[in-house]
Design a protein around this motif. Sequence first.
Motif, mmCIF file in Angstrom:
data_model
loop_
_atom_site.group_PDB
_atom_site.id
_atom_site.type_symbol
_atom_site.label_atom_id
_atom_site.label_comp_id
_atom_site.label_asym_id
_atom_site.label_seq_id
_atom_site.Cartn_x
_atom_site.Cartn_y
_atom_site.Cartn_z
ATOM 1 N N GLY A 90 -95.405 25.141 -55.308
ATOM 2 C CA GLY A 90 -95.250 23.692 -55.152
ATOM 3 C C GLY A 90 -94.456 23.080 -56.288
ATOM 4 N N ASN A 91 -94.725 21.809 -56.588
ATOM 5 C CA ASN A 91 -94.020 21.113 -57.658
ATOM 6 C C ASN A 91 -94.453 21.651 -59.021
ATOM 7 O OD1 ASN A 91 -94.131 18.662 -59.743
ATOM 8 N ND2 ASN A 91 -92.408 18.359 -58.357
ATOM 9 N N ASN A 92 -93.484 21.915 -59.893
ATOM 10 C CA ASN A 92 -93.779 22.522 -61.193
ATOM 11 C C ASN A 92 -93.609 21.549 -62.344
ATOM 12 O OD1 ASN A 92 -94.637 24.679 -62.776
ATOM 13 N ND2 ASN A 92 -92.561 25.405 -63.164
ATOM 14 N N GLY A 93 -93.635 20.230 -62.072
ATOM 15 C CA GLY A 93 -93.571 19.274 -63.163
ATOM 16 C C GLY A 93 -94.686 19.504 -64.163
ATOM 17 N N HIS A 94 -94.395 19.330 -65.447
ATOM 18 C CA HIS A 94 -95.350 19.576 -66.529
ATOM 19 C C HIS A 94 -95.778 21.038 -66.602
ATOM 20 C CE1 HIS A 94 -95.581 15.326 -67.247
ATOM 21 N NE2 HIS A 94 -96.254 15.051 -66.138
ATOM 22 N N SER A 95 -95.006 21.934 -65.968
ATOM 23 C CA SER A 95 -95.328 23.374 -65.956
ATOM 24 C C SER A 95 -96.726 23.637 -65.412
ATOM 25 C CB SER A 95 -95.190 23.966 -67.362
ATOM 26 O OG SER A 95 -93.873 23.832 -67.840
ATOM 27 N N ARG A 96 -97.140 22.808 -64.454
ATOM 28 C CA ARG A 96 -98.500 22.915 -63.928
ATOM 29 C C ARG A 96 -98.743 24.205 -63.160
ATOM 30 N NH1 ARG A 96 -97.770 17.736 -60.215
ATOM 31 N NH2 ARG A 96 -96.304 17.369 -61.893
ATOM 32 N N ALA A 105 -83.172 23.854 -63.082
ATOM 33 C CA ALA A 105 -82.628 23.782 -61.731
ATOM 34 C C ALA A 105 -81.123 23.964 -61.795
ATOM 35 C CB ALA A 105 -82.974 22.430 -61.114
ATOM 36 N N PRO A 106 -80.483 24.438 -60.696
ATOM 37 C CA PRO A 106 -79.028 24.608 -60.688
ATOM 38 C C PRO A 106 -78.333 23.312 -61.066
ATOM 39 C CG PRO A 106 -80.011 25.591 -58.739
ATOM 40 C CD PRO A 106 -81.099 24.856 -59.435
ATOM 41 N N GLY A 107 -77.341 23.439 -61.943
ATOM 42 C CA GLY A 107 -76.592 22.255 -62.354
ATOM 43 C C GLY A 107 -77.199 21.563 -63.555
ATOM 44 N N ASN A 126 -89.341 23.145 -58.425
ATOM 45 C CA ASN A 126 -90.185 23.515 -57.306
ATOM 46 C C ASN A 126 -90.264 25.024 -57.139
ATOM 47 O OD1 ASN A 126 -90.532 20.772 -56.599
ATOM 48 N ND2 ASN A 126 -88.622 20.799 -55.423
ATOM 49 N N CYS A 127 -91.358 25.474 -56.544
ATOM 50 C CA CYS A 127 -91.522 26.886 -56.198
ATOM 51 C C CYS A 127 -92.162 26.928 -54.822
ATOM 52 C CB CYS A 127 -92.394 27.598 -57.231
ATOM 53 S SG CYS A 127 -92.746 29.319 -56.827
ATOM 54 N N ALA A 128 -91.430 27.404 -53.821
ATOM 55 C CA ALA A 128 -91.888 27.325 -52.437
ATOM 56 C C ALA A 128 -92.534 28.610 -51.939
ATOM 57 C CB ALA A 128 -90.711 26.962 -51.525
ATOM 58 N N PHE A 129 -92.617 29.629 -52.791
ATOM 59 C CA PHE A 129 -93.248 30.891 -52.399
ATOM 60 C C PHE A 129 -94.262 31.261 -53.477
ATOM 61 C CE2 PHE A 129 -93.702 35.419 -51.603
ATOM 62 C CZ PHE A 129 -93.651 35.483 -50.205
ATOM 63 N N GLN A 461 -90.319 15.882 -50.563
ATOM 64 C CA GLN A 461 -89.090 16.282 -51.265
ATOM 65 C C GLN A 461 -88.941 17.806 -51.325
ATOM 66 O OE1 GLN A 461 -88.671 14.229 -55.036
ATOM 67 N NE2 GLN A 461 -89.539 12.343 -54.203
ATOM 68 N N ALA A 462 -89.378 18.478 -50.255
ATOM 69 C CA ALA A 462 -89.258 19.944 -50.158
ATOM 70 C C ALA A 462 -89.796 20.631 -51.409
ATOM 71 C CB ALA A 462 -87.792 20.350 -49.922
ATOM 72 N N CYS A 463 -90.936 20.130 -51.917
ATOM 73 C CA CYS A 463 -91.486 20.650 -53.176
ATOM 74 C C CYS A 463 -92.075 22.049 -53.029
ATOM 75 C CB CYS A 463 -92.532 19.694 -53.738
ATOM 76 S SG CYS A 463 -94.028 19.547 -52.727
ATOM 77 N N GLY A 464 -92.323 22.510 -51.808
ATOM 78 C CA GLY A 464 -92.838 23.860 -51.612
ATOM 79 C C GLY A 464 -94.352 23.958 -51.589
ATOM 80 N N ALA A 465 -95.069 22.810 -51.524
ATOM 81 C CA ALA A 465 -96.530 22.834 -51.584
ATOM 82 C C ALA A 465 -97.172 23.570 -50.425
ATOM 83 C CB ALA A 465 -97.060 21.401 -51.656
ATOM 84 N N LEU A 466 -96.460 23.678 -49.284
ATOM 85 C CA LEU A 466 -97.000 24.422 -48.148
ATOM 86 C C LEU A 466 -97.004 25.929 -48.397
ATOM 87 C CD1 LEU A 466 -95.306 22.459 -45.217
ATOM 88 C CD2 LEU A 466 -97.718 22.384 -45.876
#
Length: 635
Positions: A90-96, A105-107, A126-129, A461-466
């Motif tokens: 999922g979302n990796n903000g704050h390295s959670r 991220a790219p760029g 984000n990490c979706a897997f 926002q396609a964060c990958g939480a699923l």
Amino acid sequence: MTDKATSITDLPLDILVLVFPYLDAKCFLSLCSTCKAFQQPSIRLDPAYWSFATRSAFRVPNQPVVQHDGVRWQKLYRRMLTQTHVFTWGNNGHSRLGHGYGESAPGGPLLLPRRPGRMRFGGRANCAFPTEMEDTRHLGVIADMQCGGWSTTLLTANGTLHTAGVLDGQVTLASHDRISPLGFPAGYPSTATESRYYEPSVAIRQFSAGRSHILGLSDNGKIWSWYHAKKAALQVKFAHVDLREQATEGSSAKQASAFGHVEQVMAGWSRSSAYVQGIGIVVWDVVERGTNDGDTDTMLVLANAEVPKTSYRRPKGKERESEEQRALGEEVGAVLNYIILEHFVVFTTDAGKVFCGLFRDQNIVDDILELRDLRSANGTPVDVQGSFRRFAVFKNGEVITANQDYLHQCWNARGTDSTSGGLYKIPALQHNDVISVAFGDYHYLALHSNGKITSYGTELQACGALGLGEEGPQGKARGIVYDRFNRDGRLLPHAYTYGRQVWFDSRKKDWIQQLIQNAPNENEEARQRNDLFEEEANVQGEVSEWIEQEGREWDKDTGEDGLGAYFALRVSAAGWHSGALVLVNEELAKKEPSYSYEGKSFPRLRLSDGNEMPGSGELDVWRHGQPEWQLDAVS
């Protein structure tokens, strides 16, 4: 007359099961091997023993739905010694998520909205897997894991808590600190791991992660609260509630729960709570050190609230109860489990009933209301799980989901005969051996007794939480539709009939990536099928179900113990991220699937409307039969 020699095997089973908990697993198995009488499944696989042994040795939380499955508990005991791993996505903000430290991220660094007028930088956004958390292999056996608003916290078998991310959520720049233990104030061992001796005051046996704080319950019944990952815990005491510490001698032979013993802590969105024997559910505000508190180790809570009618406990032995208590037992019953949502407390009782109460100022609950639509018709126990604004009730194999809107409707209609809508039965969750359901802000995940996790809802926002794959070919192949403007990923209705399993084997991800990306270049027929998949949501949904069935076939080899290569013990979700505690059989995980997926062409299917997808070759087979869709499910 000679006295007949008495053998231990002559004792009735209800007496023997009182003796078994005094034995560790090795001694218990040795006893069972002494004679055929002890080899019978009712003894050798006694669920009460193996549930207790597993939860005692590894601090695993109880799972009421499977508490009578002795085979399952015994297998878990054996594998937890060496095979516990923690995965997050999922979302990796704050390295959670506890991995991807320092990756960009790219760029370049990615700017993410934090609050009006502020932006924050992220590493890998984000990490979706599902990806294994870093720095966790050396922690030993992981007993439990929970996601908080901006964190992921682990409990080890020796009673130490470790957290990745931040607790307070007030850090402008994303944290890149690696996972670290939660500590205790001066005068106590810093953690249970660092202590030279067993210290029941700091060995955590149960914990709960809220949005921005963590509650822990120690072996001797102390309540600890953390509001910052880098600051020592505060012990919570009350000015108006008499808490009593518990003895820790004699393992399962501990005294029966008595008045004042804390049985459970629960951290809510912005509240703290505990269930105290003889008092009920106690609620208070999150505690923090003030500017003048220095390094104080204890916070005396002056203002707490008690949820009405939650104090009842069934009499034991020769205990007698008053008429008032007897009436309360008939009306409400004894609390079995409870949750703290944003605006409500919801609890279940041993009378098969579900109640709620609305929080007012200072956490006060004036009264409780039975949710009659959720009552168990035959009085069998029900369970409740949930967080923030959504929850699930488990009864007689059904899993019923709802949100706070339903509770508000019921509360506003109390005293009338009107019934409220807002209860949902997702087809994939009904009578499908669901153990638990974990809720994030917009997504939720179900853990099944076979160790599989299914995913539902929306990932913003396609964060990958699923946990079903990245935006693009991977996610679309699993049944996710992405909004072209805000990139929100929503599961198609098809995914709610049989569910979409979260995969831990990265080879599956590579397979569907290849399957979808290669289709336009295979041949004209494959390109036409791919175009249909891209353009029509119904075709995407049915193709994703075919891929789901293929993925389940991949896992056909379950090994000698029947648990498979990846067996999830625990699932958690919060905000925009998710996690799971998984037993990994490394040898089995490395084996090739029983059949080859190499060279598989984009599938050609007969769809539910009778039409066949473009092509002249043979139709692909549905591994588990043509689906019978129920497309009216609501997430």
